[in-house]
Design a protein around this motif. Structure first.
Motif, mmCIF file in Angstrom:
data_model
loop_
_atom_site.group_PDB
_atom_site.id
_atom_site.type_symbol
_atom_site.label_atom_id
_atom_site.label_comp_id
_atom_site.label_asym_id
_atom_site.label_seq_id
_atom_site.Cartn_x
_atom_site.Cartn_y
_atom_site.Cartn_z
ATOM 1 N N UNK A 1 -56.264 -58.323 11.032
ATOM 2 C CA UNK A 1 -55.700 -57.171 11.712
ATOM 3 C C UNK A 1 -54.479 -56.679 10.964
ATOM 4 N N UNK A 2 -53.552 -56.060 11.673
ATOM 5 C CA UNK A 2 -52.388 -55.488 10.998
ATOM 6 C C UNK A 2 -51.264 -56.517 10.922
ATOM 7 N N UNK A 3 -51.460 -57.481 10.030
ATOM 8 C CA UNK A 3 -50.506 -58.584 9.897
ATOM 9 C C UNK A 3 -49.150 -58.087 9.403
ATOM 10 N N UNK A 4 -49.180 -57.116 8.512
ATOM 11 C CA UNK A 4 -47.924 -56.616 7.960
ATOM 12 C C UNK A 4 -47.021 -56.040 9.044
ATOM 13 N N UNK A 5 -47.621 -55.382 10.005
ATOM 14 C CA UNK A 5 -46.833 -54.828 11.106
ATOM 15 C C UNK A 5 -46.168 -55.960 11.888
ATOM 16 N N UNK A 6 -46.902 -57.061 12.068
ATOM 17 C CA UNK A 6 -46.340 -58.195 12.792
ATOM 18 C C UNK A 6 -45.181 -58.811 12.015
ATOM 19 N N UNK A 7 -45.347 -58.839 10.691
ATOM 20 C CA UNK A 7 -44.258 -59.360 9.859
ATOM 21 C C UNK A 7 -43.019 -58.490 10.014
ATOM 22 N N UNK A 8 -43.239 -57.184 10.046
ATOM 23 C CA UNK A 8 -42.127 -56.255 10.205
ATOM 24 C C UNK A 8 -41.384 -56.519 11.500
ATOM 25 N N UNK A 9 -42.141 -56.807 12.561
ATOM 26 C CA UNK A 9 -41.495 -57.086 13.844
ATOM 27 C C UNK A 9 -40.713 -58.396 13.802
ATOM 28 N N UNK A 10 -41.265 -59.381 13.086
ATOM 29 C CA UNK A 10 -40.541 -60.651 12.997
ATOM 30 C C UNK A 10 -39.235 -60.456 12.231
#
Lengths: 206, 206
Positions: B67-76
């Motif tokens: 899925x959109x892992x990069x977006x999750x990284x951005x949130x972290x």
DNA sequence: TTCCCTACGGCACTCAGTGCCATTAGTATG
DNA sequence: CATACTAATGGCACTGAGTGCCGTAGGGAA
């Protein structure tokens, strides 16, 4: 069940090469031209065997650069079981991990090149995850035995990951800074892990 | 530089699907029949697009389940930078890792199935190593800033590995024991890491 | 010699991933 | 409405890893 050390005489056609020899030839090509630039056909040709035969010595091209990793795991397992029970777990782990990554000076240059291939080629970084599972399990089994819990319990598995991480972070530094000593870096990793994880907890910590 | 939230009207032919939609369709097939049993052709057919087009939405079949892992990284990353400087590093990391893996109850069943595919398929376990690099780097950057050292220094990288290990060991437990709570397991991992790494050192330890 | 056993290796096949390029389906402009 | 422009699509052909099948080669044993 003849477990002859060389089993020199067996029935059937003799092997035309060995995994070790094939590994040597393949690794040389990888170091020279890069993993992705070498095809299995080329390795087979260089070794004077057929492409089909290559896959009887290694399950995949990715497995070649590892050499006999299982044998190394066996030695680590043996080393761990030789550690006296009165050595604290932390020290035992540190000693085992350092021991696992200690090589004679003469082998260091080749070891560095091998690790350069393994840790700087994305394809291999990915594939390595599978090898690391076995490595972590050796650590986890030891920790589990020490703590008297199941090997698949949370703590042994977590510590397995921690030890792997210390090793790989150390290797990364070692490759980037050749003047440093690998085993020293591993030692530092253990110490630095402790620095962070042993900082004072805030109230409410379990 | 129109960064319209939907950029409803662009020049050129309209996209025929989205990565999210394609990911949904593909993941469903993977859950149903297993990752290795589904070909890219089948996913493309199920989504009504050409095989060639699939590879314009995902660089590889392996990338689809993330899925959109990069977006999750951005949130972290954002969450980490919001943590007050007076929170100890250990607590900050624990909070961030737990936050990263906190999902609404309604999403948990699907999240479990997704992680089941990701962590129990050897092909994906291998490929995941590449995703984890970015994840660890987010942790390493934070640790580096806190400690005032380079992000590629040994300590931040080692701590990045440790946090990753805590997460993955926790996920492994969670998949094996559905009755347990993922975030509790992560918390336990942090505590248990401390237990081992903060045991008394033998004399001579640096 | 003959038999048996094991390794070899050619062949054909599947599937992931890529470069090339004509086609399609939109918007903008006259 | 017609034309120009632009971006996505998808077919085609190709490379390369990995696999199943099977006939053959090369060794020891009887």
């Amino acid at each position: 069940m003849t477990v002859g050390r060389k089993e020199a005489a067996r029935v059937g056609r003799a092997r035309s090469t060995t995994a070790a020899e094939l590994g040597r030839i393949g690794l040389e090509l990888f170091i020279e031209r890069g993993f992705d630039e070498v095809t299995v056909d080329e390795i087979a040709a260089a070794a004077g065997i057929g492409r089909r035969t290559f896959f009887r010595y290694f399950p995949s091209k990715n497995d070649l650069p590892w050499g006999d990793f299982d044998a190394m795991l066996g030695r680590m397992r043996a080393h761990l079981s030789d550690i006296p029970a009165d050595i604290p777990l932390y020290d035992a782990l540190r000693a085992a991990v350092i021991d696992f990554n200690t090589f004679p000076d003469a082998e260091l240059p080749l070891h560095r090149q091998r690790m350069e291939v393994l840790l700087r080629t994305p394809t291999l970084v990915a594939h390595s995850a599978l090898r690391y599972q076995s490595w972590r399990q050796v650590i986890a089994d030891f920790v589990a035995a020490r703590l008297g819990v199941a090997a698949d319990a949370l703590q042994p598995q977590t510590i397995g990951w921690a030890c792997l991480g210390i090793s790989l972070a150390a290797y990364d530094q070692w490759l980037a800074h050749p003047e440093q000593v690998l085993t020293d870096l591993i030692h530092q990793g253990f110490v630095q892990m402790r620095e962070v994880f042993c900082s004072r907890a805030v109230p409410g910590d379990v």
